[in-house]
Structures are given as C-alpha cells and as structure tokens.
Design an enzyme around this catalytic site. Sequence first.
Site, PDB file in Angstrom:
ATOM      1  CE1 TYR A   1      -2.946   3.145   0.627  1.00 58.47           C
ATOM      2  CE2 TYR A   1      -3.517   2.260   2.776  1.00 58.47           C
ATOM      3  CZ  TYR A   1      -3.669   3.219   1.799  1.00 58.47           C
ATOM      4  OH  TYR A   1      -4.553   4.266   1.988  1.00 58.47           O
TER       5      TYR A   1
ATOM      6  CB  ILE B   1      -8.616  -0.013  -2.785  1.00 53.75           C
ATOM      7  CG1 ILE B   1      -8.175  -1.461  -3.069  1.00 53.75           C
ATOM      8  CG2 ILE B   1      -9.002   0.141  -1.318  1.00 53.75           C
ATOM      9  CD1 ILE B   1      -6.988  -1.933  -2.244  1.00 53.75           C
TER      10      ILE B   1
ATOM     11  CE  LYS C   1      -5.801   2.169  -1.456  1.00 55.58           C
ATOM     12  NZ  LYS C   1      -6.392   2.433  -0.142  1.00 55.58           N
TER      13      LYS C   1
END
Length: 296
Positions: free
Chosen positions: A135, A207, A163
């Site tokens: 992330y 996301i 992500k």
Amino acid sequence: MFNGIITPIVTPFNQDTKQTINYQATDQLIDHLINNGVSGIFPLGSNGEFTMLSVQERIDFSKHVIKYVNHRVPVYVGTGACNTNEAIFLSKEAEKAGADAVSIITPYFVKLTDNDIYNYYYEIAKAVNIPIILYNIPANTQNNISPKVLDKLAFLSNIQGIKDSSGNLDYINAYLSIIKKHDNLHFLIGSDSKISYAYQHGASGAIAGTSNLLAKQVVALNSSLRANDLEMAQKLQDDLNPLRKVMHQAPVPSVLKSAVTMAHIADVGNARRPICPVTQELSIKIKKMLTHYNLI
C-alpha cells in the site's frame, strides 16, 4: 480475487465518550456494500482510521468483519504498522482469523531507505502465507515504494500486488510496467480520480473510498470500463467529483462518515478525536452534495 471495486470501509463508532466501535452499524454498512455489488471489503485502511485504533481493536474489528462477511466477497485486512514486528503480529492474526489477503502500508513518520522498505515487506511476507498487497500513499507516510523495490519483491509468491494512492501518473505507469512483467502481481488504484486512467492502462481493480457512499455508481464505473464503454465511464468518473470536492474540506474520513450517516446507509458516527465533527457550514455542503446524488 484482485478485481473490481474493493471498499476500504470506514470504521463506525458509537457516540459514547470513548467512541467505541459500533458493530451493528458495521454490519449494516457491509450489507449495503455487498448488496450494491462491491467485489471486496477492506477494513482498517486510511478511511478506516487504523491509526486511531489500538492493536486489540484492530484485531477484534477485523475478526468481526471477516466473520460477518462470511465469504460473500474477499476481505482484505489492513495490517501495516510503524515497526515490522507489529505488522507481522497483525498480519498473522488476520491470517488466523480467515482474511483472504492483507494490505500493508509502508511505515510512516520515519523516513526510510529503499532497503528499509524492502526488508519490511520481505520479513512480513516470510512470516505469513496469505496474499499481500503493498500500500503506497506517500503523502501520508512520507515513504514511497519505488518501482525498483516492487520489482525486487515480486519474486515472493505471496506479494501479489500494490495499491497506489499517490495520484502520480509517473508512478502509476511505472508500477503498471512492472505488473506486466510478473504474472502474480496486480495493480489496484487507490486514487478515486484516477480509476478510469488506471483501468485503461492495466489496473485490475480499485480500492475506492468513495464507494462507502456511492457504491452503485463506482461499481457501474467498473462495469463500464470492463465493457470498454469509455463515454459512460467518463461520465461516471466525473460524477465522483462533487463528493471528492467536499471530502477534501476536512480531515479523512470525517466528511465521508457524515455523508454515510446522513444518507441513512449506516450510523457510522464521527471520526475519532482529535478530529472534530464537521462544522455546521460543512454539513450544509454535505447535504447539498447528497442532494446531487439523490441520497436525501
């Protein structure tokens, strides 16, 4: 598994003095999202205020979400931390609880080298067996996962994607180039304004924080992009802007939580202190935004 719209859910709090977790509202929010077609639930991300929860609260909340979702969609648990041992501990707890994957933010506050970041993820990956999504959100952490580090980590079988919430097109393109080299890697866009761009260049999913409120619209955006209906996709992408414009007027996720409550999706409460409740002036803007979406 790493496809479609994954919602980084807000963490609902009660209105008591300690702002304890509201599990009833959590269930209502999850049901709403799944009923509106999201492809995954992601507790304890940035919108989930993971930095505001104790370690035990994070474990308890993730266990509850995993149990309540009950395999209807995959659950991706945020288990990142400032130190490697805590991230390993949280990741192992998520794995034991039945999480489908973990999403691990870089450490924050302390500026790290590429080697530090590599070792952080390497040690976590060696400690658990379930898939890991890196992330990247450098504006919040002051640490950026370089494309070189991603490429180096790709040989670990359970490192299965990244992500990216940087919003930086150069980084998005660099990550996507690396993703194409490795069959086990996926790119998930974390900047809601870049969903269309990322999909058109190889992203497998998003996301998307905005899906807490606008699940139906964001899922429709995903469907339009999959069908290559770029005209409809652009319309749906642009229609996220009224929400995003208001969201930026207060700390994350205070506006989003107020909007979810006002729209009667679930009474998710306020962001945890020290973040203050939205002002009356901002509340009026939120109501105007909700009117635009026919949510009130």
